[in-house]
Design a protein around this motif. Structure first.
Motif, PDB file in Angstrom:
ATOM      1  N   SER A   8       1.089  -1.067  -0.087  1.00 29.43           N
ATOM      2  CA  SER A   8      -0.407   0.098   0.110  1.00 29.43           C
ATOM      3  C   SER A   8       1.039   1.088  -0.222  1.00 29.43           C
ATOM      4  N   ALA A  10       0.138   3.834   1.019  1.00 31.66           N
ATOM      5  CA  ALA A  10       0.094   4.758   2.501  1.00 31.66           C
ATOM      6  C   ALA A  10       1.067   3.892   3.869  1.00 31.66           C
ATOM      7  N   ASP A  13       4.795   6.294   3.012  1.00 33.98           N
ATOM      8  CA  ASP A  13       4.337   7.375   4.168  1.00 33.98           C
ATOM      9  C   ASP A  13       3.098   8.219   4.728  1.00 33.98           C
ATOM     10  N   PRO A  14       2.727   7.647   5.433  1.00 31.39           N
ATOM     11  CA  PRO A  14       1.609   7.599   5.922  1.00 31.39           C
ATOM     12  C   PRO A  14       1.041   8.958   7.025  1.00 31.39           C
ATOM     13  N   PRO A  17      -1.949  10.838   2.984  1.00 27.30           N
ATOM     14  CA  PRO A  17      -2.480  10.418   2.602  1.00 27.30           C
ATOM     15  C   PRO A  17      -2.835  10.231   0.879  1.00 27.30           C
ATOM     16  N   GLY A  20      -1.520   7.422  -1.566  1.00 34.27           N
ATOM     17  CA  GLY A  20      -2.630   6.864  -2.213  1.00 34.27           C
ATOM     18  C   GLY A  20      -3.662   6.635  -3.024  1.00 34.27           C
ATOM     19  N   ASP A  95     -11.023  11.648   3.849  1.00 37.13           N
ATOM     20  CA  ASP A  95     -10.659  10.749   4.763  1.00 37.13           C
ATOM     21  C   ASP A  95      -9.663  11.356   5.710  1.00 37.13           C
ATOM     22  N   ALA A  96      -9.414  12.001   5.641  1.00 38.31           N
ATOM     23  CA  ALA A  96      -7.984  13.006   5.952  1.00 38.31           C
ATOM     24  C   ALA A  96      -8.569  14.458   6.221  1.00 38.31           C
TER      25      ALA A  96
END
Length: 402
Positions: A8, A10, A13-14, A17, A20, A95-96
């Protein structure tokens, strides 16, 4: 056969976001409200991503996103958009919370804005034809009509200045020299070239391995490369072909993308480095030689994009050409003979006729080197199966060295 599951983005690099989203065309298209796909990705871990956005209607834009607290630069672009009346798209990420994508036209590219401003104010950009675009770095476009068009390159650092190109032509090397067209801006960072031919060598149809010797322009390309390699040395900044440093960079970067491949990459680098250090023929080299750097007009050709021209191993150019052709072909069922690739085989015949014979032992390590330098291309092209494709490329490199 690869065994690695797709990683993934993600996990890469968390802090970003948006990364992704760029690998999910349906989701990206839904956010922008039209069919789009991202590629030409550049990623600064923990800071930003920037990519080229291609639309189904042929449009090309840039798209960027920043990690929290890192988006100061985009504020300046937003102000420019308001001042010029050119629209930017700002798309929140559901989602972020607090994070968003920003997309704009090439003329508002933050790194190219000042250079393109004279074209915009004169109305030239209303009729331009974009040939190549690497967001926040460079754009190549044509203005005018038909074969009287002028090609403009902006934004790229280059070693091959106008004087060197003229010197190469005087030495018989078929390269395009710079033009000075009337009515177009005369600014630093801009270079103009005449239009030539109807496409490049990579656009020519080939039937598959084993057809070497059938393509006159490919043979001519080999002869032209031999002429380049026969030129006296030029006063150029050394290129990036020092094996140890380059290999270390490629291993570190790709290991950070796919940690399970790290040990295999280290082993490949350890096996490859002594092969690249073997004595060979040094020459003035193109530095990024491939079929798309050869313009074709019937049986006549011109070498272009000598921005990485330097003094180095002649086999590096030969290996680069073969590596790019190899990556454009279907995944082979068995280890391919790079000398039998359609364009590469014929190009090498022309090269041998023009300068000297070359051996597989001389060229093959540089093929693997250039495959390694392009190992991260599936990630940069935002392929949904990027990590699997990277492992398949590593499989190929290991097989070639066996």
């Amino acid at each position: 056969m690869t065994a690695l599951k797709t990683r993934s983005p993600a996990a890469v690099d968390p802090a970003l976001p948006a990364l992704g989203v760029l690998f999910d065309p349906p989701r990206l298209s839904a956010l922008l409200g039209r069919p789009v796909r991202a590629n030409r990705l550049r990623h600064k871990p923990g800071v930003s991503v920037v990519a080229r956005l291609r639309e189904d209607n042929g449009g090309i834009r840039w798209l960027t996103a920043y990690a929290p607290g890192k988006g100061a630069k985009v504020e300046k672009t937003l102000r420019r958009a308001a001042e010029t009346g050119v629209a930017l798209e700002t798309i929140p990420l559901p989602d972020a919370p607090g994070q968003f994508l920003v997309s704009g036209p090439i003329e508002l590219d933050p790194r190219l804005y000042k250079t393109l401003r004279p074209f915009r104010s004169s109305g030239i950009l209303e009729e331009w034809s974009v040939l190549n675009y690497n967001p926040h770095r460079r754009v190549v476009f044509a203005v005018g009509q038909g074969h009287t068009r002028t090609v403009c390159k902006t934004g790229s650092a280059h070693r091959a200045d106008a004087d060197l190109l003229e010197r190469l032509v005087a030495g018989g090397v078929p390269v395009l020299t710079q033009a000075n067209p009337a009515g177009l801006p005369d600014l630093g960072g801009l270079r103009y070239f005449p239009w030539f031919g109807s496409g490049d060598l990579s656009m020519r149809p080939v039937s598959g391995p084993g057809t070497a010797g059938t393509d006159a322009p490919a043979f001519a390309a080999g002869q032209a490369l031999a002429l380049l390699h026969a030129q006296p040395p030029a006063s150029l900044t050394p290129g990036s072909h020092a094996p140890a440093a380059a290999l270390a960079h490629h291993v570190a970067r790709n290991s950070s993308l796919v940690p399970p491949l790290a040990e295999r990459l280290e082993n490949l680098s350890g096996a490859l480095e002594p092969l690249l250090r073997r004595p060979g023929h040094a020459a003035l080299i193109h530095g990024d030689f491939s079929a798309d750097q050869v313009l074709v007009d019937g049986s006549d050709i011109r070498l272009i994009d000598l921005d990485r021209c330097t003094y180095g191993a002649a086999a590096a150019d030969l290996g680069s050409f073969a590596a790019v052709e190899l990556l454009q072909m279907p995944v082979p069922a068995q280890v391919p003979d790079v000398f039998g690739l359609p364009l590469t085989g014929t190009m090498l015949e022309g090269y041998s006729a023009g300068l000297r014979d070359v051996s597989r032992e001389e060229v093959l390590p540089w093929v693997v080197f250039h495959l390694l330098s392009r190992l991260g291309d599936p990630f940069r092209s935002c392929s949904p199966n990027w990590s699997e494709e990277m492992e398949a490329r590593l499989d190929l490199m290991e097989d070639l060295l066996c």
